[in-house]
Design a protein around this motif. Structure first.
Motif, PDB file in Angstrom:
ATOM      1  N   UNK A  18       6.101   9.472  57.041  1.00 21.99           N
ATOM      2  CA  UNK A  18       4.993  10.309  57.509  1.00 21.99           C
ATOM      3  C   UNK A  18       5.338  11.790  57.358  1.00 21.99           C
ATOM      4  N   UNK A  19       6.569  12.147  57.708  1.00 23.76           N
ATOM      5  CA  UNK A  19       6.989  13.550  57.601  1.00 23.76           C
ATOM      6  C   UNK A  19       6.963  14.022  56.152  1.00 23.76           C
ATOM      7  N   UNK A  20       7.544  13.207  55.270  1.00 22.30           N
ATOM      8  CA  UNK A  20       7.644  13.593  53.855  1.00 22.30           C
ATOM      9  C   UNK A  20       6.260  13.745  53.242  1.00 22.30           C
ATOM     10  N   UNK A  21       5.418  12.735  53.438  1.00 13.96           N
ATOM     11  CA  UNK A  21       4.093  12.784  52.827  1.00 13.96           C
ATOM     12  C   UNK A  21       3.231  13.876  53.461  1.00 13.96           C
ATOM     13  N   UNK A  22       3.421  14.089  54.766  1.00 10.05           N
ATOM     14  CA  UNK A  22       2.687  15.165  55.430  1.00 10.05           C
ATOM     15  C   UNK A  22       3.046  16.536  54.864  1.00 10.05           C
ATOM     16  N   UNK A  23       4.328  16.756  54.592  1.00 10.99           N
ATOM     17  CA  UNK A  23       4.757  18.039  54.021  1.00 10.99           C
ATOM     18  C   UNK A  23       4.231  18.193  52.594  1.00 10.99           C
ATOM     19  N   UNK A  24       4.249  17.115  51.825  1.00 12.23           N
ATOM     20  CA  UNK A  24       3.708  17.185  50.464  1.00 12.23           C
ATOM     21  C   UNK A  24       2.225  17.560  50.486  1.00 12.23           C
ATOM     22  N   UNK A  25       1.488  16.974  51.422  1.00 12.22           N
ATOM     23  CA  UNK A  25       0.061  17.299  51.542  1.00 12.22           C
ATOM     24  C   UNK A  25      -0.111  18.749  52.000  1.00 12.22           C
ATOM     25  N   UNK A  26       0.740  19.191  52.922  1.00 18.51           N
ATOM     26  CA  UNK A  26       0.685  20.575  53.421  1.00 18.51           C
ATOM     27  C   UNK A  26       0.812  21.571  52.273  1.00 18.51           C
ATOM     28  N   UNK A  27       1.626  21.233  51.268  1.00 20.22           N
ATOM     29  CA  UNK A  27       1.852  22.146  50.148  1.00 20.22           C
ATOM     30  C   UNK A  27       0.978  21.820  48.931  1.00 20.22           C
ATOM     31  N   UNK A  28      -0.091  21.073  49.170  1.00 19.24           N
ATOM     32  CA  UNK A  28      -1.104  20.915  48.131  1.00 19.24           C
ATOM     33  C   UNK A  28      -0.881  19.785  47.154  1.00 19.24           C
ATOM     34  N   UNK A  29      -0.092  18.748  47.538  1.00 14.63           N
ATOM     35  CA  UNK A  29       0.146  17.624  46.648  1.00 14.63           C
ATOM     36  C   UNK A  29      -0.540  16.355  47.171  1.00 14.63           C
ATOM     37  N   UNK A  30      -1.702  16.538  47.810  1.00  9.83           N
ATOM     38  CA  UNK A  30      -2.430  15.413  48.378  1.00  9.83           C
ATOM     39  C   UNK A  30      -2.893  14.407  47.335  1.00  9.83           C
ATOM     40  N   UNK A  31      -3.346  14.897  46.186  1.00 10.50           N
ATOM     41  CA  UNK A  31      -3.816  13.981  45.144  1.00 10.50           C
ATOM     42  C   UNK A  31      -2.671  13.099  44.640  1.00 10.50           C
ATOM     43  N   UNK A  50      -2.818  11.053  56.791  1.00  9.03           N
ATOM     44  CA  UNK A  50      -4.216  11.342  56.496  1.00  9.03           C
ATOM     45  C   UNK A  50      -4.291  12.503  55.521  1.00  9.03           C
ATOM     46  N   UNK A  51      -5.002  12.289  54.443  1.00 10.84           N
ATOM     47  CA  UNK A  51      -5.101  13.342  53.431  1.00 10.84           C
ATOM     48  C   UNK A  51      -5.905  14.519  53.962  1.00 10.84           C
ATOM     49  N   UNK A  52      -5.449  15.688  53.599  1.00  8.09           N
ATOM     50  CA  UNK A  52      -6.152  16.899  54.001  1.00  8.09           C
ATOM     51  C   UNK A  52      -6.023  17.952  52.927  1.00  8.09           C
ATOM     52  N   UNK A  53      -6.188  19.183  53.309  1.00  9.97           N
ATOM     53  CA  UNK A  53      -6.065  20.281  52.340  1.00  9.97           C
ATOM     54  C   UNK A  53      -4.953  21.214  52.780  1.00  9.97           C
ATOM     55  N   UNK A  54      -4.367  21.892  51.813  1.00 12.32           N
ATOM     56  CA  UNK A  54      -3.283  22.831  52.095  1.00 12.32           C
ATOM     57  C   UNK A  54      -3.854  24.091  52.741  1.00 12.32           C
ATOM     58  N   UNK A  55      -3.072  24.766  53.596  1.00 13.31           N
ATOM     59  CA  UNK A  55      -3.524  26.046  54.163  1.00 13.31           C
ATOM     60  C   UNK A  55      -3.827  27.053  53.063  1.00 13.31           C
ATOM     61  N   UNK A  56      -4.697  28.002  53.373  1.00 13.50           N
ATOM     62  CA  UNK A  56      -5.157  28.970  52.372  1.00 13.50           C
ATOM     63  C   UNK A  56      -4.007  29.781  51.791  1.00 13.50           C
ATOM     64  N   UNK A  65       6.089  27.112  42.894  1.00 14.82           N
ATOM     65  CA  UNK A  65       6.512  27.720  44.158  1.00 14.82           C
ATOM     66  C   UNK A  65       6.274  26.768  45.321  1.00 14.82           C
ATOM     67  N   UNK A  66       5.114  26.116  45.302  1.00 15.29           N
ATOM     68  CA  UNK A  66       4.797  25.181  46.391  1.00 15.29           C
ATOM     69  C   UNK A  66       5.779  24.011  46.422  1.00 15.29           C
ATOM     70  N   UNK A  67       6.185  23.540  45.228  1.00 11.98           N
ATOM     71  CA  UNK A  67       7.156  22.444  45.159  1.00 11.98           C
ATOM     72  C   UNK A  67       8.496  22.880  45.749  1.00 11.98           C
TER      73      UNK A  67
END
Length: 563
Positions: A18-31, A50-56, A65-67
């Motif tokens: 959950x932590x790993x996937x949550x951080x990946x989604x946080x940095x815009x790798x949800x797809x 839960x899939x979401x969107x990265x902060x602006x 950079x996000x990676x």
């Protein structure tokens, strides 16, 4: 379907997923996370993420950079993985390589009491009984270990490298998760199998296990010391075995000047040209004579001692070059230096690195253009780093894979050339490299080496002839007994199966809701059973259940993003 044995599904691991996937989604790798379809394989009753969107503010950054930021937040295992990927230009685009090189492996230091406890667990005695001095303030703190100054009882100044307590459990959990994710990438992400993610994680597991065991690093340092025994131009730190183990490495304290401190070197009378020459000889001997080389020769790991002696420290990352790989490297470099495109192609074909997807005609054209770019340049103007970078970029385009040690060698060679040019503007790595290559080629033609090579070939053919009749007989027997099997693997169907599962479940829910609505409507036409406001309670109950299920189905569809 992938075997469930690939996924460790205990509570701690699920939380880490959950932590790993949550951080990946946080940095815009949800797809990317959605493509892995990980909820299906972990068979959980609810989504682990839960899939979401990265902060602006993160969305404005570039993907490389996000990676990098995601890997730094994920912790030591992923930082080390990123550092490994930064040595693989055959797998990772250049813009990602440049960013991954910036990965910071600096973390807060471990409290003094825990460090002391780690030393006492290793040796079984209090620190005061082992060392006369122990500096509680670390001179360096990284994700796997931290380094302290101290003195032995006899007054010898030493450096202690101490593994961080609890780091092994953290890394083992992450390695299990990485292997599971690698299998998902290989089977679900388009083109993922071309990069062999499972093989990459296996390589990473081997590398980090070696780095966690300090006795291995100590033995490696002693091998370097044996290789350069008697060479007055090189110094290798001494290991104090009585004070070293799996979690603690005690070695000689090096009092020298960092190779990057040019002003101090000049002020104290060191000869920078001699240092550059000795550094090049040191590295080329490691590679071409001993087949064991320092894999991270950045300026912080190289010190200069009196009389222009070169000393390398931190042998946690080393590369190994076997005889066969050394032969291929020599042939390939000679072909490049002699501008022989056909020999380059032949060498790639011979080594088996040219894949079926490679277009040999187009590759030959690009290599010809590559050589023409360097044809008119004088040797002193050719930079080995740029030459290797351009060469690797061409071969990467044609999906030609390289051994990991070869990529580590390329990076180390670039670093050594850069240091040489800082020390001596006239430094030319090719000038040092060419005599080595020519000498190694001549050595192959000596009677002793020719007879040895002939003996190996003869032995291989003899073994083949000895085993061939048995293998043919076994093959025929299997065919006759109907035991001959061909394993076929359907790749890429897991996602289709999962989507069909979801679709069938939704259809079943829809039919159930429709049945409840129709049944409730029929009940409403009767006057039987308990009544509420003149209508049967069972009808109201059926409508309520159908409404709840319908709302649940609608929310699930909306959350999936697929209407």
């Amino acid at each position: 379907m992938l075997p469930f044995s690939r996924f460790n599904r205990n509570i701690r691991t699920i939380r880490r997923y959950r932590t790993i996937l949550g951080i990946l989604i946080k940095y815009g790798f949800g797809q990317f996370v959605e493509q892995l379809n990980i909820n299906y394989y972990l068979e959980l009753g609810r989504k682990i993420v839960t899939l979401g969107t990265a902060p602006k503010e993160i969305e404005r950054l570039g993907q490389p950079q996000r990676l990098r930021l995601a890997l730094e937040e994920l912790g030591p295992s992923f930082i080390k993985l990123g550092q490994l990927l930064s040595t693989r230009p055959d797998l990772v685009p250049r813009e990602y390589i440049d960013e991954l090189k910036k990965l910071q492996d600096r973390v807060p230091s471990v409290p003094q009491d825990k460090i002391r406890a780690a030393i006492e667990r290793e040796f079984g005695y209090p620190v005061e009984e082992i060392f006369s001095e122990f500096d509680p303030e670390p001179i360096a703190a990284a994700s796997i270990a931290q380094v302290h100054h101290g003195r032995l009882k006899d007054g010898t100044k030493v450096v202690f490298k101490i593994r961080r307590p609890g780091i092994v459990d953290v890394i083992e959990t992450d390695l299990d998760i990485l292997m599971g994710l690698a299998y998902l990438i290989e089977h679900h992400v388009p083109g993922g199998d071309l990069y062999d993610p499972v093989g990459l994680v296996r390589e990473f597991r081997r590398t980090i296990h070696r780095e966690l065991d300090f006795t291995r690093e100590a033995r490696t340092i002693e091998r370097f010391a044996a290789n350069f025994a008697g060479d007055e131009t090189v110094h290798v730190p001494q290991i104090h075995w009585d004070y070293s183990g799996e979690t603690v490495l005690t070695m000689e304290h090096i009092e020298g000047i960092k190779v990057s401190d040019l002003d101090r070197l000049r002020a104290e009378g060191y000869d920078l040209k001699v240092i550059a020459s000795r550094g090049a000889d040191l590295f080329l001997r490691q590679v071409l004579e001993f087949g064991l080389f320092h894999g991270d020769p950045h300026p912080g790991n190289i010190f200069i001692l009196p009389e222009n002696r070169v000393c390398m420290i931190d042998y946690g990352m080393v590369g190994h070059i076997g005889d066969e790989l050394k032969r291929q490297i020599v042939d390939l470099l000679l072909a490049i230096l002699q501008q022989d495109v056909d020999r380059i192609i032949d060498q790639l074909l011979y080594s088996g690195e040219l894949t079926d997807e490679s277009n040999i005609k187009a590759l030959k054209r690009d290599l010809s253009e590559f050589i023409e770019d360097y044809y008119e340049l004088p040797l002193q103007e050719i930079k080995v780093g740029k030459l290797l970078g351009d060469f690797v970029e061409i071969l990467t385009h044609y999906r030609i894979r390289f051994p990991s040690d070869l990529m580590l060698l390329a990076r180390a060679l670039v670093a050594m050339e850069g240091l040489g040019r800082q020390l001596d503007p006239d430094f030319n790595m090719i000038g040092y490299l060419r005599p080595w290559l020519e000498r190694l080629v001549k050595e192959r033609l000596t009677p002793a080496n020719l007879s040895r090579d002939f003996g190996r070939v003869a032995q291989s053919y003899l073994s083949l002839m000895r085993n061939l009749p048995t293998d043919i007989k076994e093959f025929i027997n299997r065919v006759n007994r109907n035991k001959f099997k061909i394993d076929l693997e359907h790749r890429g169907l897991e996602k289709l199966i999962t989507d069909l599962d979801k679709a069938s479940n939704r259809i079943s829910f829809s039919l159930l809701i429709a049945a409840l609505i129709v049944g409730s409507s029929l009940i409403m036409q009767t006057d039987k059973g308990p009544l509420l406001f003149g209508f049967p309670i069972l009808g109201f109950l059926g409508y309520s259940v159908a409404g709840i299920l319908g709302l649940w189905l609608a929310i699930a569809i909306l959350r999936s993003g697929r209407l």
